[in-house]
Scaffold this active site. Structure first.
Site, PDB file in Angstrom:
ATOM      1  N   SER A 114       0.805  -1.261   0.023  1.00 19.98           N
ATOM      2  CA  SER A 114       0.136   0.059  -0.028  1.00 19.98           C
ATOM      3  C   SER A 114       0.895   1.269   0.058  1.00 19.98           C
ATOM      4  CB  SER A 114      -0.933  -0.119   1.221  1.00 19.98           C
ATOM      5  OG  SER A 114      -1.824   0.910   1.007  1.00 19.98           O
TER       6      SER A 114
ATOM      7  N   ASP B 173      -5.594  -3.851  -2.060  1.00 16.46           N
ATOM      8  CA  ASP B 173      -4.720  -3.498  -1.158  1.00 16.46           C
ATOM      9  C   ASP B 173      -3.831  -4.699  -0.474  1.00 16.46           C
ATOM     10  OD1 ASP B 173      -3.297  -2.681   1.316  1.00 16.46           O
ATOM     11  OD2 ASP B 173      -4.635  -1.248   1.605  1.00 16.46           O
TER      12      ASP B 173
END
Length: 328
Positions: free
Chosen positions: A52, A166
């Site tokens: 991320s 993610d």
């Protein structure tokens, strides 16, 4: 007999240093402080993995442009945050990451993984299979976008037949990956440790008369200064009118509820914290750095200086330990 024969010491192989940069939305600016502290103390980083926001910072660092990113993040204002977000109709998510390329290109002209100064691996999650996806080739911005697509908030990234989101869903702090790259010493930057105990911001109490006359958003979000939250709530207005009667029933509870984005981001924090704990048991890092940034919310990217300073401070606290591992 052997007095004039020189004695040669056996050369010892330098230990390779790996850094695993964890997920954590706005708290990810702390990675800048961590890497800055390592640089200033002469600690050479040989391998980087990132999830991320960790993938974004890791990519800029691997490109050799940490100073540029530090300067940008330290001076970031709310208008800069808003200018770098693309709002969309909330069918697949509230935001797209189309402007990530703009942010990345501000700091470097490097486009491909093969051009980086330091080997980098980025972690994403395949939404169709639930499996971890490791990206270490091709376009860097595409990889960072995939790794940063927070499900429910950011539109997923589509690559071939994969729907990528993610990487924190499966590997919030990718220690095992950086070990597999060849790192002898691994430093893990865990941004999720103390977020669970963070209390939601309390909003001003509203009178019962007003609750019956106004929409929930007008009541609840009125006193939230975060402009991103304010803008996102506009996308909910039509749907909110339809479900107003159900939402209005919330007024009967004595517990003050957090807004939808605080609820969602904190739920992810809780999940990623538990996953990171389990992963650390399986693949233990040599050093864990945990910046204390529980008071930073999901979109608080304008508090970059605070996050950077905290990352630097916590790294300096571990510096002797890091140096001793190198010297062993």
């Amino acid at each position: 007999m052997f007095k004039n024969i020189p004695f040669y010491k056996k050369k010892t192989k330098r230990k390779k240093m790996g850094v695993a940069l964890g997920s954590g939305s706005s708290r990810g600016w702390a990675h800048i402080g961590v890497l800055d502290a390592l640089d200033k103390n002469g600690i050479k980083v040989d391998y980087i993995t990132g999830t991320s926001i960790g993938s974004f910072v890791g990519a800029i660092y691997a490109a050799g442009e940490l100073k540029s990113l530090k300067n940008f993040a330290s001076k970031m204002k709310w208008k800069d945050v808003l200018n770098n977000l693309d709002f969309t109709f909330p069918r697949y998510g509230f935001l797209t990451l189309d402007k990530v390329s703009n942010m990345f290109n501000m700091h470097t002209n490097i486009k491909q993984f093969s051009e980086l100064n330091i080997p980098l691996k980025v972690v994403a999650t395949n939404l169709l299979t639930g499996e971890q996806v490791i990206i270490d080739s091709g376009n860097i911005v595409d990889a960072v976008s995939a790794s940063s697509s927070v499900p429910g908030i950011v539109v997923p990234y589509v690559r071939n037949k994969e729907i990528l989101v993610d990487g924190g869903l499966v590997n919030p702090v990718p220690v095992d990956i950086v070990k597999d790259m060849g790192a002898d010493i691994v430093i893990a930057i865990d941004l999720s440790k103390d977020t669970i105990n963070h209390k939601f911001k309390k909003q001003k109490k509203q009178s019962k008369e007003n609750i019956d006359q106004k929409l929930y958003s007008e009541i609840y979000f009125k006193n939230i200064e975060n402009p991103i939250v304010q803008k996102l709530t506009k996308h909910l207005t039509k749907a909110e009118k339809i479900v107003f009667e159900k939402v209005g029933s919330w007024k009967k509870t004595k517990i003050e509820l957090p807004n939808i984005f605080e609820t969602f981001s904190t739920s992810i924090d809780i999940m990623e914290t538990q996953i990171a704990k389990a992963n650390f048991q399986i693949s233990k890092p040599d050093v864990i750095i945990r910046p204390k940034l529980a008071n930073l919310n999901f979109f608080d990217f304008n508090l970059g200086k605070k996050a950077i300073d905290e990352g630097y401070k916590r790294t300096m606290e571990k510096m002797e330990e890091i140096k001793s591992l190198i010297d062993q």
